[in-house]
Design a protein around this motif. Structure first.
Motif, PDB file in Angstrom:
ATOM      1  N   UNK A  95       0.847  -1.187   0.000  1.00 30.50           N
ATOM      2  CA  UNK A  95       0.000   0.000   0.000  1.00 30.50           C
ATOM      3  C   UNK A  95       0.882   1.236   0.000  1.00 30.50           C
ATOM      4  N   UNK A  96       0.771   2.031  -1.039  1.00 34.55           N
ATOM      5  CA  UNK A  96       1.540   3.268  -1.141  1.00 34.55           C
ATOM      6  C   UNK A  96       0.680   4.489  -0.777  1.00 34.55           C
ATOM      7  N   UNK A  97      -0.601   4.427  -1.083  1.00 32.14           N
ATOM      8  CA  UNK A  97      -1.518   5.548  -0.865  1.00 32.14           C
ATOM      9  C   UNK A  97      -2.777   5.049  -0.171  1.00 32.14           C
ATOM     10  N   UNK A  98      -3.372   5.935   0.645  1.00 33.06           N
ATOM     11  CA  UNK A  98      -4.623   5.568   1.303  1.00 33.06           C
ATOM     12  C   UNK A  98      -5.804   5.871   0.371  1.00 33.06           C
ATOM     13  N   UNK A  99      -7.020   5.689   0.880  1.00 31.37           N
ATOM     14  CA  UNK A  99      -8.228   5.882   0.083  1.00 31.37           C
ATOM     15  C   UNK A  99      -8.354   7.309  -0.449  1.00 31.37           C
ATOM     16  N   UNK A 100      -7.787   8.275   0.264  1.00 30.66           N
ATOM     17  CA  UNK A 100      -7.853   9.685  -0.148  1.00 30.66           C
ATOM     18  C   UNK A 100      -6.704  10.064  -1.087  1.00 30.66           C
ATOM     19  N   UNK A 101      -5.826   9.096  -1.381  1.00 29.00           N
ATOM     20  CA  UNK A 101      -4.709   9.377  -2.269  1.00 29.00           C
ATOM     21  C   UNK A 101      -3.483   9.929  -1.567  1.00 29.00           C
ATOM     22  N   UNK A 102      -3.523   9.971  -0.237  1.00 30.57           N
ATOM     23  CA  UNK A 102      -2.393  10.480   0.538  1.00 30.57           C
ATOM     24  C   UNK A 102      -1.355   9.376   0.740  1.00 30.57           C
ATOM     25  N   UNK A 103      -0.092   9.755   0.755  1.00 33.72           N
ATOM     26  CA  UNK A 103       0.985   8.801   0.995  1.00 33.72           C
ATOM     27  C   UNK A 103       0.770   8.111   2.340  1.00 33.72           C
ATOM     28  N   UNK A 104       0.884   6.800   2.343  1.00 31.17           N
ATOM     29  CA  UNK A 104       0.658   6.014   3.565  1.00 31.17           C
ATOM     30  C   UNK A 104       1.930   5.255   3.917  1.00 31.17           C
ATOM     31  N   UNK A 105       2.144   5.065   5.210  1.00 30.55           N
ATOM     32  CA  UNK A 105       3.268   4.245   5.671  1.00 30.55           C
ATOM     33  C   UNK A 105       2.984   3.742   7.067  1.00 30.55           C
ATOM     34  N   UNK A 106       3.664   2.654   7.426  1.00 34.32           N
ATOM     35  CA  UNK A 106       3.539   2.068   8.755  1.00 34.32           C
ATOM     36  C   UNK A 106       4.904   1.498   9.121  1.00 34.32           C
ATOM     37  N   UNK A 107       5.613   2.210   9.967  1.00 34.70           N
ATOM     38  CA  UNK A 107       6.955   1.771  10.352  1.00 34.70           C
ATOM     39  C   UNK A 107       6.937   0.432  11.066  1.00 34.70           C
ATOM     40  N   UNK A 108       5.848   0.111  11.767  1.00 38.96           N
ATOM     41  CA  UNK A 108       5.743  -1.185  12.443  1.00 38.96           C
ATOM     42  C   UNK A 108       5.658  -2.330  11.436  1.00 38.96           C
ATOM     43  N   UNK A 109       5.201  -2.029  10.218  1.00 36.03           N
ATOM     44  CA  UNK A 109       5.144  -3.039   9.159  1.00 36.03           C
ATOM     45  C   UNK A 109       6.438  -3.099   8.364  1.00 36.03           C
ATOM     46  N   UNK A 110       7.421  -2.264   8.730  1.00 32.59           N
ATOM     47  CA  UNK A 110       8.706  -2.300   8.057  1.00 32.59           C
ATOM     48  C   UNK A 110       8.937  -1.205   7.042  1.00 32.59           C
ATOM     49  N   UNK A 111       7.985  -0.289   6.884  1.00 34.71           N
ATOM     50  CA  UNK A 111       8.197   0.833   5.978  1.00 34.71           C
ATOM     51  C   UNK A 111       9.301   1.715   6.544  1.00 34.71           C
ATOM     52  N   UNK A 112      10.180   2.204   5.669  1.00 33.81           N
ATOM     53  CA  UNK A 112      11.344   2.990   6.068  1.00 33.81           C
ATOM     54  C   UNK A 112      11.127   4.446   5.685  1.00 33.81           C
ATOM     55  N   UNK A 113      10.967   5.290   6.680  1.00 31.59           N
ATOM     56  CA  UNK A 113      10.736   6.718   6.484  1.00 31.59           C
ATOM     57  C   UNK A 113      12.039   7.452   6.743  1.00 31.59           C
ATOM     58  N   UNK A 114      12.482   8.224   5.758  1.00 34.90           N
ATOM     59  CA  UNK A 114      13.735   8.965   5.919  1.00 34.90           C
ATOM     60  C   UNK A 114      13.547  10.405   5.489  1.00 34.90           C
ATOM     61  N   UNK A 115      14.276  11.306   6.143  1.00 28.61           N
ATOM     62  CA  UNK A 115      14.212  12.717   5.793  1.00 28.61           C
ATOM     63  C   UNK A 115      15.367  13.027   4.849  1.00 28.61           C
ATOM     64  N   UNK A 116      15.053  13.677   3.739  1.00 29.40           N
ATOM     65  CA  UNK A 116      16.071  14.025   2.757  1.00 29.40           C
ATOM     66  C   UNK A 116      16.652  15.404   3.008  1.00 29.40           C
ATOM     67  N   UNK A 117      15.871  16.280   3.633  1.00 27.81           N
ATOM     68  CA  UNK A 117      16.387  17.613   3.897  1.00 27.81           C
ATOM     69  C   UNK A 117      15.305  18.553   4.383  1.00 27.81           C
ATOM     70  N   UNK A 118      15.752  19.735   4.785  1.00 27.89           N
ATOM     71  CA  UNK A 118      14.879  20.808   5.239  1.00 27.89           C
ATOM     72  C   UNK A 118      15.164  22.003   4.329  1.00 27.89           C
ATOM     73  N   UNK A 119      14.125  22.551   3.717  1.00 25.33           N
ATOM     74  CA  UNK A 119      14.294  23.561   2.688  1.00 25.33           C
ATOM     75  C   UNK A 119      13.546  24.847   3.029  1.00 25.33           C
ATOM     76  N   UNK A 120      14.036  25.939   2.484  1.00 26.17           N
ATOM     77  CA  UNK A 120      13.456  27.249   2.757  1.00 26.17           C
ATOM     78  C   UNK A 120      12.196  27.518   1.953  1.00 26.17           C
ATOM     79  N   UNK A 121      11.923  26.704   0.945  1.00 28.11           N
ATOM     80  CA  UNK A 121      10.693  26.864   0.166  1.00 28.11           C
ATOM     81  C   UNK A 121      10.231  25.501  -0.328  1.00 28.11           C
ATOM     82  N   UNK A 122       8.959  25.432  -0.626  1.00 30.75           N
ATOM     83  CA  UNK A 122       8.410  24.190  -1.165  1.00 30.75           C
ATOM     84  C   UNK A 122       9.005  23.911  -2.553  1.00 30.75           C
TER      85      UNK A 122
END
Length: 97
Positions: A21-48
């Motif tokens: 499962x990559x996206x939930x019913x609303x189309x939003x990115x979904x993850x569950x670290x308890x299921x082994x999904x790996x969430x990592x931060x790539x950076x912090x930026x001054x603008x979107x």
């Protein structure tokens, strides 16, 4: 001041062939670290826009290109509390508290 955190999720693959499962019913990115999904931060930026530029560069890299639509940008206001309550830790049966 607002900053933009850029995250990537590498979703766990199921050995029994269940779909990932990559996206939930609303189309939003979904993850569950308890299921082994790996969430990592790539950076912090001054603008979107700068975070979006980073996504384009990251999509060419090993690992990230395997899940090119699993990036997530969220904005944070600096010098503002974001977690205002305590927490309770519930260890699994095979973990110490």
């Amino acid at each position: 001041m607002e900053v933009f955190l850029l995250w990537h999720v590498r979703h766990a693959r199921w050995l029994d062939g269940r779909p990932t499962t990559h996206r939930d019913e609303a189309g939003e990115l979904a993850w569950d670290e308890e299921d082994g999904d790996d969430l990592k931060i790539l950076g912090v930026y001054s603008s979107e826009a700068r975070a979006e530029d980073r996504i384009q560069r990251a999509r060419k890299l090993p690992g990230f290109r395997d899940e090119p639509d699993c990036f997530y940008i969220n904005g944070y206001t600096v010098d503002q509390d974001h977690w205002n309550d305590g927490f309770v830790y519930n260890p699994r049966d095979d973990q110490a508290d």
